[in-house]
Design a protein around this motif. Structure first.
Motif, PDB file in Angstrom:
ATOM      1  N   ARG A  97     -15.819  -1.529  -5.183  1.00  0.00           N
ATOM      2  CA  ARG A  97     -15.696  -0.326  -6.019  1.00  0.00           C
ATOM      3  C   ARG A  97     -15.560   0.917  -5.149  1.00  0.00           C
ATOM      4  O   ARG A  97     -14.672   1.737  -5.375  1.00  0.00           O
ATOM      5  CB  ARG A  97     -16.921  -0.199  -6.936  1.00  0.00           C
ATOM      6  N   GLN A  98     -16.436   1.078  -4.175  1.00  0.00           N
ATOM      7  CA  GLN A  98     -16.442   2.293  -3.352  1.00  0.00           C
ATOM      8  C   GLN A  98     -15.130   2.482  -2.603  1.00  0.00           C
ATOM      9  O   GLN A  98     -14.571   3.567  -2.597  1.00  0.00           O
ATOM     10  CB  GLN A  98     -17.569   2.236  -2.310  1.00  0.00           C
ATOM     11  N   HIS A  99     -14.661   1.445  -1.961  1.00  0.00           N
ATOM     12  CA  HIS A  99     -13.521   1.572  -1.048  1.00  0.00           C
ATOM     13  C   HIS A  99     -12.190   1.160  -1.651  1.00  0.00           C
ATOM     14  O   HIS A  99     -11.143   1.621  -1.197  1.00  0.00           O
ATOM     15  CB  HIS A  99     -13.754   0.730   0.206  1.00  0.00           C
ATOM     16  N   ASN A 100     -12.208   0.243  -2.631  1.00  0.00           N
ATOM     17  CA  ASN A 100     -10.961  -0.323  -3.138  1.00  0.00           C
ATOM     18  C   ASN A 100     -10.693  -0.015  -4.600  1.00  0.00           C
ATOM     19  O   ASN A 100      -9.666  -0.427  -5.132  1.00  0.00           O
ATOM     20  CB  ASN A 100     -10.958  -1.845  -2.952  1.00  0.00           C
ATOM     21  N   ASP A 101     -11.609   0.682  -5.262  1.00  0.00           N
ATOM     22  CA  ASP A 101     -11.472   0.999  -6.686  1.00  0.00           C
ATOM     23  C   ASP A 101     -11.126  -0.253  -7.486  1.00  0.00           C
ATOM     24  O   ASP A 101     -10.270  -0.239  -8.363  1.00  0.00           O
ATOM     25  CB  ASP A 101     -10.421   2.089  -6.905  1.00  0.00           C
ATOM     26  N   ARG A 133     -10.812   9.269   1.861  1.00  0.00           N
ATOM     27  CA  ARG A 133     -10.023   8.545   2.866  1.00  0.00           C
ATOM     28  C   ARG A 133      -9.458   7.226   2.347  1.00  0.00           C
ATOM     29  O   ARG A 133      -8.521   6.683   2.908  1.00  0.00           O
ATOM     30  CB  ARG A 133     -10.853   8.297   4.119  1.00  0.00           C
ATOM     31  N   HIS A 134     -10.015   6.706   1.246  1.00  0.00           N
ATOM     32  CA  HIS A 134      -9.561   5.436   0.688  1.00  0.00           C
ATOM     33  C   HIS A 134      -8.378   5.599  -0.274  1.00  0.00           C
ATOM     34  O   HIS A 134      -7.662   4.639  -0.545  1.00  0.00           O
ATOM     35  CB  HIS A 134     -10.706   4.744  -0.056  1.00  0.00           C
ATOM     36  N   ALA A 135      -8.163   6.789  -0.782  1.00  0.00           N
ATOM     37  CA  ALA A 135      -7.186   7.009  -1.860  1.00  0.00           C
ATOM     38  C   ALA A 135      -5.766   6.606  -1.471  1.00  0.00           C
ATOM     39  O   ALA A 135      -5.063   5.969  -2.269  1.00  0.00           O
ATOM     40  CB  ALA A 135      -7.220   8.460  -2.320  1.00  0.00           C
ATOM     41  N   GLY A 136      -5.324   6.964  -0.309  1.00  0.00           N
ATOM     42  CA  GLY A 136      -3.971   6.618   0.113  1.00  0.00           C
ATOM     43  C   GLY A 136      -3.772   5.123   0.227  1.00  0.00           C
ATOM     44  O   GLY A 136      -2.729   4.590  -0.169  1.00  0.00           O
ATOM     45  N   ARG A 137      -4.789   4.449   0.742  1.00  0.00           N
ATOM     46  CA  ARG A 137      -4.706   2.992   0.885  1.00  0.00           C
ATOM     47  C   ARG A 137      -4.683   2.318  -0.485  1.00  0.00           C
ATOM     48  O   ARG A 137      -3.908   1.388  -0.717  1.00  0.00           O
ATOM     49  CB  ARG A 137      -5.887   2.478   1.698  1.00  0.00           C
ATOM     50  N   VAL A 138      -5.546   2.782  -1.370  1.00  0.00           N
ATOM     51  CA  VAL A 138      -5.613   2.187  -2.706  1.00  0.00           C
ATOM     52  C   VAL A 138      -4.299   2.405  -3.456  1.00  0.00           C
ATOM     53  O   VAL A 138      -3.816   1.506  -4.144  1.00  0.00           O
ATOM     54  CB  VAL A 138      -6.823   2.724  -3.498  1.00  0.00           C
TER      55      VAL A 138
END
Length: 155
Positions: A97-101, A133-138
């Motif tokens: 949840r925190q890093h990968n939504d 920082r995770h938004a672009g990756r997700v």
């Protein structure tokens, strides 16, 4: 009210029922997409049904279960709108949840017990997505790359 979709194959029926009760105890609505008995069924059918329910807005999130969790996870993740995370403990569920939504929690009914499943469910439901920082990756997870190009460049 928040709706959580549940789906399982025949191996996950008992765990699905247990988790449905957990969700209802939290005051959440449950969309049960089956299966509901021990007769052998094909997990992709239930994974695709759950993916559709999350994608079209009938459910905010989902929980999917098969014997190992692997097969139904593969089926779910074929849909670019789904970020299904196979979790074996609460830490993985929290990080999904925190890093990968993650919008679908996947559990292996033959791999974990009821208490671990309860911990995973609680972490999945109670943990917000951090973004940042995770938004672009997700965002790249939902936008596959064009042939030869970087992920996210065709959206």
């Amino acid at each position: 009210m928040t709706v959580i979709a549940l789906a399982s194959d025949h191996a996950g029926v008992d765990l699905k029922s247990f988790l449905a009760d957990e969700l209802k105890a939290r005051g959440l609505d449950v969309l049960d997409l089956g299966t509901n008995g021990p007769a052998s069924v094909d997990y992709p059918d239930y994974g695709y049904a759950l993916a559709a329910a999350v994608k079209d807005g009938r459910a905010e999130r989902g929980v999917a279960i098969c014997g190992s969790g692997i097969g139904i996870s593969i089926a779910l993740n074929r849909d670019p709108a789904i970020r299904a995370a196979l979790c074996h403990n609460g830490l993985l569920a929290r990080l999904s949840r925190q890093h990968n939504d993650a919008n679908v929690l996947v559990l292996g009914a033959r791999m974990i017990g009821l208490e671990v499943a309860r911990d995973c469910l609680a972490a999945f439901l109670d943990t917000p997505y951090e973004g940042g920082r995770h938004a672009g990756r997700v965002s790249k997870l939902s936008c596959p790359p064009p042939a030869g190009g970087p992920a996210g460049s065709s959206c």
